[in-house]
Design an enzyme around this catalytic site. Structure first.
Site, PDB file in Angstrom:
ATOM      1  N   ASP A 265       0.842  -1.206   0.000  1.00 33.51           N
ATOM      2  CA  ASP A 265       0.000   0.000   0.000  1.00 33.51           C
ATOM      3  C   ASP A 265       0.876   1.255   0.000  1.00 33.51           C
ATOM      4  OD1 ASP A 265       0.876  -0.097   2.620  1.00 33.51           O
ATOM      5  OD2 ASP A 265      -1.126  -0.020   3.520  1.00 33.51           O
ATOM      6  N   SER A 266       2.196   1.079   0.045  1.00 39.52           N
ATOM      7  CA  SER A 266       3.124   2.192  -0.180  1.00 39.52           C
ATOM      8  C   SER A 266       2.905   2.802  -1.563  1.00 39.52           C
ATOM      9  CB  SER A 266       4.574   1.716  -0.036  1.00 39.52           C
ATOM     10  OG  SER A 266       4.784   0.514  -0.740  1.00 39.52           O
TER      11      SER A 266
ATOM     12  N   ASP B  82      -1.277  -6.163  -0.561  1.00 38.40           N
ATOM     13  CA  ASP B  82      -1.404  -5.522   0.756  1.00 38.40           C
ATOM     14  C   ASP B  82      -2.854  -5.059   0.947  1.00 38.40           C
ATOM     15  OD1 ASP B  82      -0.178  -4.718   3.063  1.00 38.40           O
ATOM     16  OD2 ASP B  82       0.953  -3.070   2.153  1.00 38.40           O
TER      17      ASP B  82
ATOM     18  N   LYS C 295      -1.465  -9.473   2.615  1.00 31.39           N
ATOM     19  CA  LYS C 295      -0.742  -9.055   3.827  1.00 31.39           C
ATOM     20  C   LYS C 295      -1.646  -8.155   4.650  1.00 31.39           C
ATOM     21  CE  LYS C 295       2.707  -5.833   3.866  1.00 31.39           C
ATOM     22  NZ  LYS C 295       2.150  -4.808   4.790  1.00 31.39           N
TER      23      LYS C 295
ATOM     24  N   GLU D 183      -1.715  -5.805   8.454  1.00 31.76           N
ATOM     25  CA  GLU D 183      -0.890  -5.248   9.534  1.00 31.76           C
ATOM     26  C   GLU D 183      -1.481  -5.584  10.897  1.00 31.76           C
ATOM     27  OE1 GLU D 183      -0.330  -1.048   9.053  1.00 31.76           O
ATOM     28  OE2 GLU D 183       0.659  -1.256   7.108  1.00 31.76           O
TER      29      GLU D 183
ATOM     30  N   GLU E 165       8.961  -4.625  10.751  1.00 31.72           N
ATOM     31  CA  GLU E 165       9.408  -3.313  10.257  1.00 31.72           C
ATOM     32  C   GLU E 165       9.895  -2.403  11.384  1.00 31.72           C
ATOM     33  OE1 GLU E 165       6.797  -1.367   7.469  1.00 31.72           O
ATOM     34  OE2 GLU E 165       7.927   0.514   7.556  1.00 31.72           O
TER      35      GLU E 165
HETATM   36  O1  KIV Z   1       3.437  -1.159   1.673  1.00 29.14           O
HETATM   37  C1  KIV Z   1       4.593  -1.589   1.704  1.00 29.14           C
HETATM   38  O2  KIV Z   1       5.394  -1.357   0.804  1.00 29.14           O
HETATM   39  C2  KIV Z   1       4.996  -2.390   2.853  1.00 29.14           C
HETATM   40  C3  KIV Z   1       6.447  -2.722   2.992  1.00 29.14           C
HETATM   41  C4  KIV Z   1       7.192  -1.534   3.389  1.00 29.14           C
HETATM   42  C5  KIV Z   1       6.658  -3.865   3.888  1.00 29.14           C
HETATM   43  O3  KIV Z   1       4.180  -2.727   3.646  1.00 29.14           O
END
Ligand code: KIV
Length: 290
Positions: free
Chosen positions: A52-53, A91, A121, A123, A190
């Protein structure tokens, strides 16, 4: 034989445990589109995280919070078209797995059915264990994410290192055990002290994938735009630029603009021709129409 040859086998879900057992480091990189996914695949990286980055490094927001399911799936589909060998993880966006379990499982399923992903994924440690269990029970592999969890930075007080006191470190150990017990096949750790990440990595049976968590984790992940020196709004301590592509892109674009302005681009090499007779015929037609 090329790195993308079809004889190369998919990095399957089974490989995660095998690599941990054999102590082979697992390589993970984010990607958000077809072309970058192809490049990551060609570099023989084991897994791609459509993180989600994307909301920050591609879409220009200052956090990951506003990203929607539909936006995420759009990027997942592009990545799945570009990468065939790496294991693909999508994510789950903030609030796509935080309301109720039925909606969570439906959203997780969309990553596999519509996004072409192999896993999702989420969190959170102990607080997310029930959610992870529900998704895993639906047959969907889940990667956990503990330590600095960017979707809850407002609770954590910003992007800061986690687990630096004995009490906070103890909670992180409990979080790690909770996501393993809930059924995660791996967990991102992280921004935690290296000594703590090392302890967690030895404690868990599932692989730990570190980002800002030292070199003892079972694998590492970085954000594509950080690793290649494309994103420069800010740079966390854990980022290393393995290339300086941003500078190369700016230089290339400046050269392009200069050549257009000087009319040195395009040259004949980049230009289509037309037979003289056809040209003469056209001129004749136009002349008659006058
Ligand atoms: O969203 C992302 O890129 C992440 C990584 C930094 C692990 O969650």
């Amino acid at each position: 034989m090329s790195a993308t040859s079809s004889t190369q086998r998919k990095f399957s879900i089974l490989k995660w445990a095998q690599h941990k057992k054999k102590r082979i480091p697992i390589t993970v990189m984010t990607a958000y589109d077809y072309t970058s996914a192809k490049l990551v695949d060609r570099a023989e990286i084991d897994a791609i995280l459509v993180g989600d980055s994307v909301n920050m490094v591609v879409l220009g927001h200052d956090s990951t919070m506003s990203l929607t399911m539909d936006e995420m799936l759009h990027h997942c589909r592009a990545v799945s078209r570009g990468a065939s060998r790496p294991f693909l993880i999508g994510d789950m966006p903030f609030m796509s797995y935080n309301v109720d379990l039925r909606e969570t499982v439906r959203n997780a399923g969309r990553f596999l059915k519509e996004g072409g992903m192999d896993a999702v994924k989420v969190e959170g440690g102990q607080r997310t264990a029930e959610t992870i269990r529900a998704i895993v029970q639906a047959g969907i592999p889940v990667m956990g994410h503990i330590g600095l969890t960017p979707q809850t930075t407002s609770q954590l007080g910003g992007f800061r290192v986690q687990g630096r006191t004995a009490k906070k470190a103890y909670q992180l150990v409990q979080d790690a055990l909770a996501v393993q017990e809930a059924g995660c096949f791996a967990v991102v750790v992280e921004s935690v002290p290296a000594v703590l990440a090392d302890y967690i990595s030895q404690l868990l049976d599932i692989p730990t994938i570190g980002i800002g968590a030292g070199s003892s984790c079972d694998g590492q992940v970085l954000v594509f735009h950080d690793a290649l020196g494309i994103f420069d709004d800010f740079q966390p301590k854990f980022v290393k630029h393995f290339a300086h592509i941003g500078e190369g892109i700016t230089a290339g674009l400046s050269d392009y603009a200069a050549e257009v302005r000087q009319r040195t681009f395009p040259t004949e090499d980049h230009t289509y021709t037309m037979k003289d007779e056809a040209w003469a015929e056209l001129l004749g037609i136009l002349e008659k129409e006058k």
